[in-house]
Each structure stands twice: as C-alpha cells, then as structure tokens.
Design a protein around this motif. Structure first.
Motif, mmCIF file in Angstrom:
data_model
loop_
_atom_site.group_PDB
_atom_site.id
_atom_site.type_symbol
_atom_site.label_atom_id
_atom_site.label_comp_id
_atom_site.label_asym_id
_atom_site.label_seq_id
_atom_site.Cartn_x
_atom_site.Cartn_y
_atom_site.Cartn_z
ATOM 1 N N PRO A 330 -2.947 9.330 -15.991
ATOM 2 C CA PRO A 330 -3.652 8.265 -16.726
ATOM 3 C C PRO A 330 -4.451 7.380 -15.780
ATOM 4 C CG PRO A 330 -1.334 8.402 -17.376
ATOM 5 C CD PRO A 330 -1.488 9.264 -16.172
ATOM 6 N N GLU A 331 -5.574 6.850 -16.263
ATOM 7 C CA GLU A 331 -6.406 5.972 -15.439
ATOM 8 C C GLU A 331 -5.700 4.661 -15.127
ATOM 9 O OE1 GLU A 331 -10.280 5.347 -16.989
ATOM 10 O OE2 GLU A 331 -10.820 7.485 -17.018
ATOM 11 N N THR A 332 -4.883 4.188 -16.056
ATOM 12 C CA THR A 332 -4.173 2.929 -15.851
ATOM 13 C C THR A 332 -2.917 3.162 -15.021
ATOM 14 O OG1 THR A 332 -3.004 3.256 -17.953
ATOM 15 C CG2 THR A 332 -5.023 1.945 -18.002
ATOM 16 N N ASP A 333 -2.576 2.167 -14.184
ATOM 17 C CA ASP A 333 -1.361 2.264 -13.385
ATOM 18 C C ASP A 333 -0.138 2.250 -14.294
ATOM 19 O OD1 ASP A 333 -2.837 2.282 -11.070
ATOM 20 O OD2 ASP A 333 -2.694 0.114 -10.757
ATOM 21 N N SER A 334 0.882 2.970 -13.876
ATOM 22 C CA SER A 334 2.125 2.992 -14.651
ATOM 23 C C SER A 334 3.293 3.181 -13.700
ATOM 24 C CB SER A 334 2.107 4.119 -15.689
ATOM 25 O OG SER A 334 2.316 5.372 -15.069
ATOM 26 N N ASP A 335 4.477 2.853 -14.198
ATOM 27 C CA ASP A 335 5.687 3.043 -13.403
ATOM 28 C C ASP A 335 6.189 4.478 -13.492
ATOM 29 O OD1 ASP A 335 5.724 0.374 -12.642
ATOM 30 O OD2 ASP A 335 6.873 -0.225 -14.423
ATOM 31 N N VAL A 336 5.592 5.290 -14.351
ATOM 32 C CA VAL A 336 6.068 6.661 -14.558
ATOM 33 C C VAL A 336 5.629 7.561 -13.412
ATOM 34 C CG1 VAL A 336 5.977 8.663 -16.095
ATOM 35 C CG2 VAL A 336 6.060 6.356 -17.052
ATOM 36 N N PHE A 337 4.382 7.377 -12.929
ATOM 37 C CA PHE A 337 3.832 8.217 -11.869
ATOM 38 C C PHE A 337 3.564 7.372 -10.632
ATOM 39 C CE2 PHE A 337 2.291 10.023 -15.913
ATOM 40 C CZ PHE A 337 2.877 11.283 -15.835
ATOM 41 N N SER A 338 4.011 7.855 -9.489
ATOM 42 C CA SER A 338 3.792 7.147 -8.226
ATOM 43 C C SER A 338 3.220 8.131 -7.221
ATOM 44 C CB SER A 338 5.109 6.564 -7.710
ATOM 45 O OG SER A 338 4.910 5.927 -6.461
ATOM 46 N N LEU A 339 2.006 7.851 -6.750
ATOM 47 C CA LEU A 339 1.307 8.743 -5.830
ATOM 48 C C LEU A 339 1.623 8.384 -4.388
ATOM 49 C CD1 LEU A 339 -0.902 10.922 -5.337
ATOM 50 C CD2 LEU A 339 -2.595 9.088 -5.500
ATOM 51 N N THR A 340 1.880 9.404 -3.564
ATOM 52 C CA THR A 340 2.126 9.152 -2.145
ATOM 53 C C THR A 340 0.849 8.666 -1.471
ATOM 54 O OG1 THR A 340 1.575 11.407 -1.464
ATOM 55 C CG2 THR A 340 3.865 10.984 -2.097
ATOM 56 N N VAL A 341 1.006 7.937 -0.367
ATOM 57 C CA VAL A 341 -0.141 7.432 0.379
ATOM 58 C C VAL A 341 -1.023 8.583 0.854
ATOM 59 C CG1 VAL A 341 -0.841 6.193 2.461
ATOM 60 C CG2 VAL A 341 1.074 5.345 1.095
ATOM 61 N N LYS A 342 -0.396 9.719 1.186
ATOM 62 C CA LYS A 342 -1.138 10.876 1.700
ATOM 63 C C LYS A 342 -1.845 11.659 0.591
ATOM 64 C CE LYS A 342 2.702 12.297 3.374
ATOM 65 N NZ LYS A 342 3.724 13.186 3.973
ATOM 66 N N LYS A 343 -1.595 11.319 -0.663
ATOM 67 C CA LYS A 343 -2.199 11.998 -1.816
ATOM 68 C C LYS A 343 -1.867 13.487 -1.832
ATOM 69 C CE LYS A 343 -6.129 8.877 -1.446
ATOM 70 N NZ LYS A 343 -7.525 8.811 -1.045
ATOM 71 N N ASP A 344 -0.641 13.800 -1.492
ATOM 72 C CA ASP A 344 -0.214 15.194 -1.545
ATOM 73 C C ASP A 344 1.083 15.369 -2.326
ATOM 74 O OD1 ASP A 344 1.598 14.050 0.181
ATOM 75 O OD2 ASP A 344 1.274 15.463 1.830
ATOM 76 N N GLY A 345 1.387 14.395 -3.183
ATOM 77 C CA GLY A 345 2.586 14.497 -3.998
ATOM 78 C C GLY A 345 2.676 13.341 -4.976
ATOM 79 N N VAL A 346 3.344 13.571 -6.098
ATOM 80 C CA VAL A 346 3.519 12.553 -7.134
ATOM 81 C C VAL A 346 5.005 12.447 -7.457
ATOM 82 C CG1 VAL A 346 2.992 11.886 -9.509
ATOM 83 C CG2 VAL A 346 1.231 12.986 -8.107
ATOM 84 N N GLN A 347 5.526 11.238 -7.385
ATOM 85 C CA GLN A 347 6.900 11.001 -7.822
ATOM 86 C C GLN A 347 6.867 10.615 -9.299
ATOM 87 O OE1 GLN A 347 9.556 11.468 -5.750
ATOM 88 N NE2 GLN A 347 8.062 12.111 -4.214
ATOM 89 N N VAL A 348 7.767 11.200 -10.095
ATOM 90 C CA VAL A 348 7.807 10.893 -11.525
ATOM 91 C C VAL A 348 9.188 10.366 -11.886
ATOM 92 C CG1 VAL A 348 6.127 12.715 -12.005
ATOM 93 C CG2 VAL A 348 8.563 13.210 -12.241
ATOM 94 N N THR A 349 9.243 9.557 -12.924
ATOM 95 C CA THR A 349 10.521 9.065 -13.436
ATOM 96 C C THR A 349 11.033 10.026 -14.507
ATOM 97 O OG1 THR A 349 9.513 7.756 -15.199
ATOM 98 C CG2 THR A 349 9.726 6.699 -13.036
#
Length: 514
Positions: A330-349
């Motif tokens: 989603p374009e809006t920030d959310s607590d569900v998806f968290s992108l790593t600083v390196k942009k090579d992985g996504v943490q999900v809840t």
C-alpha cells in the motif's frame, strides 16, 4: 518480592516524564552506519534508486581500472541534480527529506549507509540547470571526526561533469566510491576474473529488483573504463529480469488475483502465478536458487523489495517451486509491512498471514487451492520426459548479455568448464580466427573488425551475430583431452571458408561506400 507488589500503586499506561534534552549522535555511530549488512549489489541498487527518484532515464554504473587494479566505482545519471544546499542535505547523516508518495527513498540514510558499507570514501558531484557543478566528500575518517564533510574543489567537480557530458547534459549527478573494500582484496592478476563475476551478479540483481523500471523508461548500463589506456573495455545494457516473465502459464486460468482482507489496513491484492515446469527462462532459473525464489514478491512503488519467501505463512518446499505471488505494498504507511533499510526484505505481522489464509479470488477460490494447483503442476511437470539437448560451454566476455541469456535458457551448461570468451586481436592475414584452447578463447582477426561494424568502432560486445555463430560452431573444440588430427583439419577448412566470406563482406562494404 512478588511481582504483583511492584504494581500495588496501579498500572501507568504511559510513562511520565519531567523534562528532556538533546542527545546528538556520538561519532562512534559512524561505525554502525558503515555496517548495515549491505551486499555490494544491494548497495549499488540503492544508488540507482536515488537516480530514479531524481527523474533520471539514463544511468551508468562505471568500474574504473588500470592495468591490474580496480580503482573506483561511479554511478552517473542524467537526473535533475543538486545545488550546494542539496548536496549538504544529501550528505547529512540522518537528514530525511520530504519523500513523495511514489519515491523509492524512505529513511534518508541509503546514500551514506549503502556507500560507506562498501567504500571508505564517498564523493557526490552534481549540477542543476541553474547551478554550477559542486561536490561533497564524506569519508570514514570524517565520520569519526564529528561527521566532517569536505567540499570538493569546484574546478575538479566541473571537470568530472564535463567528462561525462554525453550523459550529463545540463544536469546530473556522479556518485563516486573510492577505497572500495572488495576491490582492495583482489589479488594481482585476478582483476579480470573479479570484474566478470561482479558484473554478472550486479546485472542479475539490478535486472531483477528494477525490472519494472527497465521495462518502461529507464536505460541502465554497466561499463568498465581503463584509465591507463583511456578505453572502454566492457559495456553491457541491463535488461529487465521479470520473475513473472513466462510466455505461457504453467496452469490454465492463471494468474489469478486474490483479495486478502488485512485487519486494520483493508484489502491487499495478491496476484498468484504458476510457472511452467522445467522452465529454463532467465526469470525463473537465473535469479537464484529456485527453492528460495518461491513465495511472495513484494513491490513498493514498482521497485521489487523482496524476491521470494513465504513471510511466515509456511515453509518452502520443492513442490511449490512454481508458485510466485506478486504483492504491491500500500502507498500509505502501515504497521503491517515493514521494509528493511536495504530494501531487500519485508517484515510482516500476523495480520497479513491470517489475511492470506482467508484470501479468495473473484470466483470464490481459496489461496490454499492455488497452492494445491501449484503443487500439482510441479508433480505433473516432473513426470514428463525432457528433451535431451547437448551441453555447451558458457559464453563469457565479448558476447552480448542477451546472447548469454539465450544460451543459458536453451542449452545446459558444462559446469566444469570456464566461460568461453571471444575477442579481437592481431592475427596473420591468412587467419580469420584462432582457438586459444589454453585460455578458453576464440580470437578474431581485428583487421576485419570494421567490416562487421559498418566501418565504425565497435564495443567489446560488437558483431553479435558473427560471434554467436562462431560460438555455436567452435565451442565443442574446447574442454577436450587429446586433440585429434581430424579436428585440426576441420579448424583449417572452417578458417579458409570463413576468410573468403569475410573478404566478400569487405568488398560489399567498399562498394557500398561505408
């Protein structure tokens, strides 16, 4: 003392405070900044992201070398550039500009963290249509010295911009890495081998993670420049490497779009794909181990930020090797998806994985049914007999990347052989080609080079049709034990016939006047 005794006065839902004070980062933070775990490829990709955010449509990643050393790496673009204030902001550790909703940058640390994770010196030179060339230089020593940033000599900055005036026409930016750690570890005589492998990995990474941009308006090249001879020794264009780029899906009815109802966020679309079994296409085989590339492919603003993995939904397994799911964050920030600083992985809840379990397609089909279809397609494909094709030596330096990819997709490669290179060199007048079997090379008589480039100077990957035909004709002459006399005779008559063809080509070119 019982734990409950400490709560006798009642639970405070917020911690009370009595004041505050500013705590600027200690100089030791610079060391943490340089150890963010970036790979070389991910760090370069972060720089290209900045170029895309600056509206560049042409970017060149340039390795600088001399006789036997790799000196520096540059990323040059034709984006809108920066003035002096913009350069100061870009080099300020922790400075976060106002990113637009479609920007690739997020945290304001990418340029510094990515660069200094690889190099001890970062130089940024830029100009806009309204400002002169200017530059800033940040080093690991400067970070330790209170985050000191040096000003680049304006004359040098202008010289650098002028050196790339074919790309920087009125505006653009140069990012330069010096004292690159990986380059400094290359042993004498190993530069060529290191560059070949580094460029191949970089081409794959950039082609994959930026494939949507490369399929649209972005031109991205990787080149090698010898500062001693002032010649370009290698140049490739990075092609998109689409992880969903099959020609026919592995199962009828796919891809399917599933709607996942994520708690607190709303609907997230999952585009579920099934690859055809036993595919040799680059988008399937050449982006890493197949079992690691199943699962979710998360995109943020069209930039791939995770290539595979099931994000705690389930464990990977061989029967799901054909299953890949595209998810646009989603374009809006959310607590569900968290992108790593390196942009090579996504943490999900867990909210995401629970929603995937409940996801359905427009016909009411479930995501679990999709996984079952992917497994069935894999099993059916493994039971089919495969067409046997001869193994070949991998084409290497001198062959256009599109040729290399086509060979890898269509033919099995001999694992035990070094890549076969092809290059122009001085040969006797009665030879069009010579086989250097010791060094796995096909050598072409450079006297005839202009005849295959319409009279113009060709690059290292020139004459692609001629080189490909010679590869197919001659690759089986390498990797042999005993060299039989009949093979010598074959090489001699091929050389004689091809030499006649080359002279015919030259005569036609002369008559045509070019």
């Amino acid at each position: 003392m019982p734990l409950s005794a400490s709560l006798s006065s009642g639970w405070e839902y917020d911690v009370p405070t009595t004041g505050s004070k500013r705590l600027p980062p200690d100089a030791g933070y610079g060391r943490a900044l340089t150890n963010q775990g970036y790979s070389f490829e991910a760090a370069v990709a972060d720089l290209v992201d900045n170029s895309i955010d600056a509206d560049a449509d042409a970017v060149v990643v340039l390795f600088l070398r001399d006789t036997d050393r790799i000196l520096s790496l540059l990323v040059v673009d034709n984006g809108r550039g920066m003035d002096a204030d913009g350069l100061d902001h870009a080099m300020t550790v922790g400075h976060r500009r106002n990113y637009g909703s479609h920007a690739l940058g997020m945290y304001g640390t990418g340029l510094k963290a990515a660069s200094l994770s690889q190099a001890r010196s970062l130089t940024l030179i830029s100009r806009t249509r309204r400002s002169r060339a200017a530059g800033r230089k940040l080093t690991t020593e400067g970070l330790e010295d209170g985050f000191r940033c040096d000003t680049v000599d304006p004359a040098f900055a202008q010289d650098q911009v002028d050196a790339y005036n074919g790309l920087i026409e009125g505006q653009g930016t140069i990012v330069r890495w010096d004292r690159v750690r990986a380059f400094e570890t290359v042993a004498s005589g190993q530069s060529e081998q290191f560059l070949s492998k580094a460029i191949a990995r970089l081409e794959t990474h950039l082609g994959l993670f930026l494939h949507r941009f490369l399929s649209n308006r972005l031109r991205l090249d990787i080149a090698v420049w010898d500062v001693a001879t002032r010649e370009e020794t290698d140049h490739i264009s990075v092609d998109p490497l689409d992880p969903f780029g099959y020609k026919v899906p592995g199962r009828a009815g796919y891809p399917k779009k599933f709607a996942a109802p994520v708690e607190g966020l709303g609907r997230v679309d999952l585009e579920a794909h099934i690859w055809p079994a036993k595919s040799n296409l680059a988008g399937f085989r050449q982006i890493g181990p197949v079992h690691e590339r199943q699962g979710f492919y998360f995109y943020r603003n069209n930039r791939l930020v995770q290539a595979g993995g099931w994000s705690n939904l389930r464990a990977p397994e061989s029967h799901l090797a054909l299953a890949r799911v595209a998810v646009d964050l989603p374009e809006t920030d959310s607590d569900v998806f968290s992108l790593t600083v390196k942009k090579d992985g996504v943490q999900v809840t867990p909210a995401f994985t629970l929603a995937v379990d409940r996801a359905v397609d427009p016909a009411g089909g479930t995501f679990r049914a999709y996984l079952a279809d992917a497994q069935a397609t894999y099993r059916e494909g493994m039971s089919r007999s495969a067409i046997d094709r001869p193994s070949v030596i991998e084409p290497g330096k001198g062959f256009d990347p599109k040729i290399k990819r086509a060979v890898r997709e269509e033919l099995p490669l001999k694992d035990s052989e070094s890549a076969l290179r092809i290059e122009w060199t001085n040969l006797p007048a009665d030879q069009f080609f010579h086989l250097d079997r010791t060094n796995n090379a096909i050598l072409l008589n450079k006297t005839f080079r202009d005849d295959f480039n319409d009279g113009r100077r060709g690059g290292s990957n020139d004459a692609p049709v001629t080189k490909t035909l010679l590869f197919l004709l001659l690759q089986d002459s390498f990797g042999l034990g005993r060299w039989e006399k009949k093979r010598t005779d074959r090489i001699e008559y091929l050389n004689t016939i091809l030499l006649a063809a080359v002279h015919a080509q030259r005569e036609r070119r002369i008559r045509a006047g070019y």
